[in-house]
Motif scaffolding. Structure first.
Motif, PDB file in Angstrom:
ATOM      1  N   LYS A  99      59.475   0.147   5.959  1.00 18.65           N
ATOM      2  CA  LYS A  99      58.471   0.407   4.923  1.00 18.65           C
ATOM      3  C   LYS A  99      57.062   0.284   5.495  1.00 18.65           C
ATOM      4  O   LYS A  99      56.199   1.141   5.268  1.00 18.65           O
ATOM      5  N   LYS A 100      56.829  -0.781   6.263  1.00 22.78           N
ATOM      6  CA  LYS A 100      55.516  -0.959   6.894  1.00 22.78           C
ATOM      7  C   LYS A 100      55.239   0.175   7.871  1.00 22.78           C
ATOM      8  O   LYS A 100      54.114   0.671   7.965  1.00 22.78           O
ATOM      9  N   ALA A 101      56.282   0.566   8.605  1.00 23.43           N
ATOM     10  CA  ALA A 101      56.120   1.647   9.580  1.00 23.43           C
ATOM     11  C   ALA A 101      55.738   2.948   8.881  1.00 23.43           C
ATOM     12  O   ALA A 101      54.874   3.692   9.363  1.00 23.43           O
ATOM     13  N   ARG A 141      59.827   0.006  19.489  1.00 27.73           N
ATOM     14  CA  ARG A 141      60.359   0.592  18.250  1.00 27.73           C
ATOM     15  C   ARG A 141      61.181  -0.391  17.419  1.00 27.73           C
ATOM     16  O   ARG A 141      61.628  -0.049  16.332  1.00 27.73           O
ATOM     17  N   SER A 156      61.230  -3.080  10.013  1.00 23.82           N
ATOM     18  CA  SER A 156      60.287  -2.989   8.882  1.00 23.82           C
ATOM     19  C   SER A 156      59.937  -1.525   8.624  1.00 23.82           C
ATOM     20  O   SER A 156      58.796  -1.096   8.840  1.00 23.82           O
ATOM     21  N   GLU A 203      60.569  -9.543   4.813  1.00 17.84           N
ATOM     22  CA  GLU A 203      61.112  -8.640   5.830  1.00 17.84           C
ATOM     23  C   GLU A 203      62.639  -8.680   5.839  1.00 17.84           C
ATOM     24  O   GLU A 203      63.301  -7.646   5.934  1.00 17.84           O
ATOM     25  N   HIS A 261      60.247  -3.083  15.810  1.00 19.78           N
ATOM     26  CA  HIS A 261      59.600  -3.464  14.555  1.00 19.78           C
ATOM     27  C   HIS A 261      59.679  -2.333  13.530  1.00 19.78           C
ATOM     28  O   HIS A 261      59.729  -2.582  12.322  1.00 19.78           O
ATOM     29  N   ILE A 262      59.706  -1.090  14.009  1.00 23.59           N
ATOM     30  CA  ILE A 262      59.848   0.055  13.094  1.00 23.59           C
ATOM     31  C   ILE A 262      61.207  -0.011  12.400  1.00 23.59           C
ATOM     32  O   ILE A 262      61.322   0.206  11.195  1.00 23.59           O
ATOM     33  N   GLU A 302      54.176   3.254   6.049  1.00 25.70           N
ATOM     34  CA  GLU A 302      52.788   3.136   5.588  1.00 25.70           C
ATOM     35  C   GLU A 302      51.813   3.358   6.739  1.00 25.70           C
ATOM     36  O   GLU A 302      50.692   3.828   6.542  1.00 25.70           O
ATOM     37  N   PHE A 303      52.270   3.035   7.940  1.00 23.03           N
ATOM     38  CA  PHE A 303      51.431   3.203   9.134  1.00 23.03           C
ATOM     39  C   PHE A 303      51.485   4.641   9.655  1.00 23.03           C
ATOM     40  O   PHE A 303      50.723   5.019  10.536  1.00 23.03           O
ATOM     41  N   GLY A 304      52.414   5.423   9.093  1.00 27.18           N
ATOM     42  CA  GLY A 304      52.542   6.817   9.514  1.00 27.18           C
ATOM     43  C   GLY A 304      53.654   7.073  10.502  1.00 27.18           C
ATOM     44  O   GLY A 304      53.718   8.145  11.112  1.00 27.18           O
ATOM     45  N   LEU A 305      54.561   6.091  10.661  1.00 27.70           N
ATOM     46  CA  LEU A 305      55.654   6.235  11.626  1.00 27.70           C
ATOM     47  C   LEU A 305      56.984   6.437  10.909  1.00 27.70           C
ATOM     48  O   LEU A 305      57.202   5.907   9.821  1.00 27.70           O
TER      49      LEU A 305
END
Length: 494
Positions: A255-257, A247, A253, A169, A249-250, A259-262
């Protein structure tokens, strides 16, 4: 860079004789053109004022071609189908003779496989060349390019990969933080960070912030604002803090967000009573998220010369996108666009406002915009439409428990033990006081105590509170109207 390469290949196949790459990164331009020449099986020729015209990989230049006119003459008379990169030629095109010569040669090249390529940021081409050319904006390096750069630096410095002491991260945050820097700038930042202590850690993200500060200061259209306040120093505003926390964590991260659609949050509009922490909140957001804080002063962007204001505004937006991810802070935004729709300034405010709205709606870069406003009557209604900002919050006056916390905070900052004071009594005596007014009560009481050579006391605070007429009472009708307007149109921040 793959999409850019495909775009250039399409332009070449379409017989585009003059191509302008909008970028300052000549190293990346060269890499791109070498790939393009290889794909099209065309030789690549390079030109500069110091070296003249030479084939890529060959140090021997064509005699006399350091003179741009001679270089163009050689290109025009050559029977070799090729790609020609004229480095640093943009400023020379203000010479009408050279511009016409280039136009003729580019027209000639458009009849065969081959083209002339120029590079630079916002090159001002003469009208005849502008019609003939195609401009391609070279995207800034992405995290993948920065990761490859980091690996190369470690290899060149003969450092073990273990020198990178970052979690996944943290590494992503560092690489995302490099966005907006050129590869050369990023290389300097990373190399310096590694050389200092032989490793790369989360603390080195500060190097990236400093590098971005230099970019902002160099451009001169935005102000780099130190974000020293922590979100914990913002008393109250639980609704706003909760929204931001969801928001965080968005931002950390992305990239993860994704992938989650955010997607990266767009921004906030904070409306409310003056002195209640709107500007403080903007600064605290940048600190909490570890992002650079840029302040836009629209008034400073206005210029008396025709077209310069719009150009300054576009430059400011470009700088914000280049430095992204970042927080862009616009204080009292209603003052910036109060003249929107008026003809007194020749329509400048209206054009700038339109540019700003379009940018708010369509920008792709991770720029979190925080705008504050005190006077909703002067806010253009278009600004409040969904899609411009993620949310519109109303920041009201602090209630009694919040006033106690604010008083304790400011007393502690001034070396006063809050436990010595009857804060509930002072809080009850300061109904309708904003946070800024509560701070001023303490400051005024401290002046009185120092002048009398006494310790600050609760009585002194109460005396100063009694002397103060808060803005909410002086302008009670206006504050009441503001609250009524906000009731159905905004989300409570408190």
């Amino acid at each position: 860079m793959t999409n850019t390469l495909a775009d250039l290949e399409l332009l070449m196949k379409s017989r585009q004789g003059l191509i302008v790459l909008d970028t300052v990164e000549e190293d990346r331009v060269l890499t791109l053109l070498r790939l393009l020449a290889d794909r099209l099986t065309l030789p690549l020729f390079l030109w500069s004022r110091t070296k003249g015209l030479r084939r890529d990989g060959n140090d021997n230049a064509v005699y006399g071609t350091a003179d741009p006119a001679q270089a163009l003459a050689h290109i025009g008379s050559s029977t070799v189908q090729a790609l020609y990169y004229l480095s640093g030629a943009g400023p020379l095109l203000q010479d009408s003779g050279l511009a016409e010569h280039l136009r003729d040669v580019a027209t000639q090249l458009s009849r065969q496989p081959g083209a002339i390529v120029l590079s630079g940021v916002a090159l001002e081409l003469p009208e005849g060349l502008r019609r003939l050319s195609a401009t391609v904006k070279l995207p800034a390096p992405d995290a993948a390019e920065f990761r490859r750069l980091l690996q190369r630096i470690l290899r060149d410095m003969k450092r073990d990969p273990s020198a990178v002491q970052l979690t996944t991260e943290e590494e992503n945050r560092l690489l995302e933080g490099l966005r907006g820097l050129t590869l050369l700038e990023a290389e300097k930042v990373l190399t310096r960070a590694i050389v200092e202590d032989g490793r790369l850690t989360a603390d080195d993200i500060a190097h990236v912030i400093r590098a971005k500060k230099e970019i902002v200061e160099r451009e001169g259209v935005l102000e780099y604002y130190p974000a020293e306040e922590a979100l914990g120093e913002v008393i109250g505003l639980a609704g706003l803090k909760d929204w931001l926390a969801k928001r965080t964590h968005i931002v950390r991260s992305p990239k993860k967000a994704a992938e989650f659609g955010l997607t990266f949050p767009r921004g906030l509009l904070l409306i409310g009573v003056p002195g209640c922490g709107k500007s403080l909140s903007a600064r605290a957001v940048a600190n909490e998220w570890g992002l650079p804080l840029l302040r836009m002063d629209p008034g400073a962007l206005y210029n008396k010369y025709i077209g310069e204001t719009e150009k300054n505004f576009r430059r400011a937006c470009d700088v914000a996108e280049r430095v992204a991810p970042c927080v862009l802070f616009i204080d009292e935004i209603e003052k910036a666009f109060a003249g929107n729709g008026s003809s007194e300034d020749g329509g400048v405010s209206q054009r700038v406002f339109g540019t700003f709205l379009t940018w708010l709606q369509e920008r792709k870069a991770p720029v979190f915009t925080v705008a504050t406003a005190n006077d909703v009557q002067r806010l253009p209604p278009e600004l409040l439409r969904k899609g411009r900002f993620d949310e519109v919050f109303f920041v009201d006056l602090p209630d009694e428990p919040t006033r106690r916390e604010i008083l304790a905070l400011h007393l502690g900052r001034r070396n006063q033990d809050p436990a010595r004071f009857d804060l509930p009594a002072v809080a009850r005596a300061t109904v309708d006081f904003s946070g800024a007014e509560l701070e001023q009560v303490i400051v005024s009481a401290l002046y009185s105590a120092f002048a009398a050579q006494q310790l600050l006391s609760t009585e002194m605070l109460l005396v100063e509170a009694a002397r103060t007429r808060p803005l909410a009472q002086v302008m009670s009708e206006k504050i009441a109207a503001l609250r009524e307007w906000a009731r159905e149109r905004t989300v409570p921040a408190n």
